[in-house]
Design a protein around this motif. Sequence first.
Motif, PDB file in Angstrom:
ATOM      1  N   PHE A 184      -7.413  16.203   0.769  1.00 13.36           N
ATOM      2  CA  PHE A 184      -6.423  15.786   0.193  1.00 13.36           C
ATOM      3  C   PHE A 184      -6.051  16.286  -1.231  1.00 13.36           C
ATOM      4  CE2 PHE A 184      -6.772  13.036   3.876  1.00 13.36           C
ATOM      5  CZ  PHE A 184      -5.479  12.898   4.271  1.00 13.36           C
ATOM      6  N   VAL A 185      -4.866  16.851  -1.552  1.00 11.88           N
ATOM      7  CA  VAL A 185      -4.863  17.592  -2.909  1.00 11.88           C
ATOM      8  C   VAL A 185      -3.859  16.396  -3.521  1.00 11.88           C
ATOM      9  CG1 VAL A 185      -3.702  19.187  -4.329  1.00 11.88           C
ATOM     10  CG2 VAL A 185      -4.837  19.817  -2.164  1.00 11.88           C
ATOM     11  N   LEU A 186      -4.457  15.544  -4.417  1.00 12.39           N
ATOM     12  CA  LEU A 186      -3.740  14.556  -5.155  1.00 12.39           C
ATOM     13  C   LEU A 186      -4.179  14.916  -6.696  1.00 12.39           C
ATOM     14  CD1 LEU A 186      -4.682  11.462  -3.081  1.00 12.39           C
ATOM     15  CD2 LEU A 186      -2.441  12.907  -3.050  1.00 12.39           C
ATOM     16  N   PRO A 187      -3.054  14.790  -7.451  1.00 12.53           N
ATOM     17  CA  PRO A 187      -3.569  15.238  -8.990  1.00 12.53           C
ATOM     18  C   PRO A 187      -3.917  13.875  -9.617  1.00 12.53           C
ATOM     19  CG  PRO A 187      -0.923  14.654  -8.706  1.00 12.53           C
ATOM     20  CD  PRO A 187      -1.836  14.544  -7.313  1.00 12.53           C
ATOM     21  N   ILE A 188      -5.223  13.332  -9.246  1.00  7.03           N
ATOM     22  CA  ILE A 188      -5.601  12.105  -9.838  1.00  7.03           C
ATOM     23  C   ILE A 188      -7.321  12.306  -9.947  1.00  7.03           C
ATOM     24  CG2 ILE A 188      -3.730  10.539  -9.159  1.00  7.03           C
ATOM     25  CD1 ILE A 188      -5.196   9.751  -6.870  1.00  7.03           C
ATOM     26  N   ALA A 189      -7.789  11.270 -10.541  1.00  7.43           N
ATOM     27  CA  ALA A 189      -9.350  11.508 -10.730  1.00  7.43           C
ATOM     28  C   ALA A 189      -9.967  11.116  -9.367  1.00  7.43           C
ATOM     29  CB  ALA A 189      -9.840  10.623 -11.846  1.00  7.43           C
ATOM     30  N   ALA A 226       0.781  -1.209   0.019  1.00  7.88           N
ATOM     31  CA  ALA A 226       0.153  -0.007  -0.042  1.00  7.88           C
ATOM     32  C   ALA A 226       0.765   1.283  -0.122  1.00  7.88           C
ATOM     33  CB  ALA A 226      -1.036  -0.074   1.356  1.00  7.88           C
ATOM     34  N   LEU A 227       2.115   1.279   0.844  1.00 11.36           N
ATOM     35  CA  LEU A 227       2.987   2.623   0.993  1.00 11.36           C
ATOM     36  C   LEU A 227       3.627   2.691  -0.572  1.00 11.36           C
ATOM     37  CD1 LEU A 227       3.785   2.327   4.671  1.00 11.36           C
ATOM     38  CD2 LEU A 227       2.506   3.773   3.387  1.00 11.36           C
ATOM     39  N   ALA A 228       3.730   1.600  -1.179  1.00  7.02           N
ATOM     40  CA  ALA A 228       4.664   1.690  -2.312  1.00  7.02           C
ATOM     41  C   ALA A 228       4.134   2.565  -3.450  1.00  7.02           C
ATOM     42  CB  ALA A 228       4.703   0.224  -3.099  1.00  7.02           C
ATOM     43  N   ASP A 229       2.741   2.958  -3.328  1.00  6.47           N
ATOM     44  CA  ASP A 229       2.147   3.974  -4.311  1.00  6.47           C
ATOM     45  C   ASP A 229       2.476   5.260  -3.633  1.00  6.47           C
ATOM     46  OD1 ASP A 229       0.033   4.416  -6.513  1.00  6.47           O
ATOM     47  OD2 ASP A 229      -0.222   5.996  -4.803  1.00  6.47           O
ATOM     48  N   PRO A 230       3.017   6.305  -4.549  1.00  6.57           N
ATOM     49  CA  PRO A 230       3.543   7.495  -4.038  1.00  6.57           C
ATOM     50  C   PRO A 230       2.341   8.522  -3.320  1.00  6.57           C
ATOM     51  CG  PRO A 230       3.760   7.585  -6.241  1.00  6.57           C
ATOM     52  CD  PRO A 230       3.362   6.067  -5.779  1.00  6.57           C
ATOM     53  N   HIS A 231       1.089   8.344  -4.176  1.00  4.64           N
ATOM     54  CA  HIS A 231      -0.083   9.085  -3.638  1.00  4.64           C
ATOM     55  C   HIS A 231      -0.486   8.399  -2.151  1.00  4.64           C
ATOM     56  CE1 HIS A 231      -0.405   9.756  -8.025  1.00  4.64           C
ATOM     57  NE2 HIS A 231      -0.372  10.988  -7.515  1.00  4.64           N
ATOM     58  N   ARG A 232      -0.702   7.194  -1.929  1.00  5.82           N
ATOM     59  CA  ARG A 232      -1.099   6.824  -0.699  1.00  5.82           C
ATOM     60  C   ARG A 232       0.014   7.100   0.384  1.00  5.82           C
ATOM     61  NH1 ARG A 232      -2.891   1.884  -4.164  1.00  5.82           N
ATOM     62  NH2 ARG A 232      -1.070   1.124  -3.837  1.00  5.82           N
TER      63      ARG A 232
END
Length: 105
Positions: free
Chosen positions: A49-54, A23-29
């Motif tokens: 949370f400001v994340l540049p994803i859909a 789970a922690l391998a993903d930079p957004h998570r």
Amino acid sequence: MTAVAGLAHPDIDDVDLSTVLLALADPHRRQVVLELARDPKTERQCATFVLPIAKSTKTHHWRVLRESGLVYQRAVGNGLYIRLREDDLKRRFPGLLDTIAALEA
């Protein structure tokens, strides 16, 4: 497995380190966990949370974080709130949160 506000959360003793690390391998998570770790007793609305994803991708990330045992999540109306399982994680995996924070610094 326990339910909090209708959402399933694993018992911390059933949480596997490889699942947490995946789970922690993903930079957004990882970003979400690190933001929560800065003020671990605070619950935040997921929408803050400001994340540049859909939005659909964010929903996927919230589920992965919850099912991996990293966070508690609860639904309130149309919103979701998220909180780090700091005490559980410190007991189950001592030093993990500090190590992740140090590696990101």
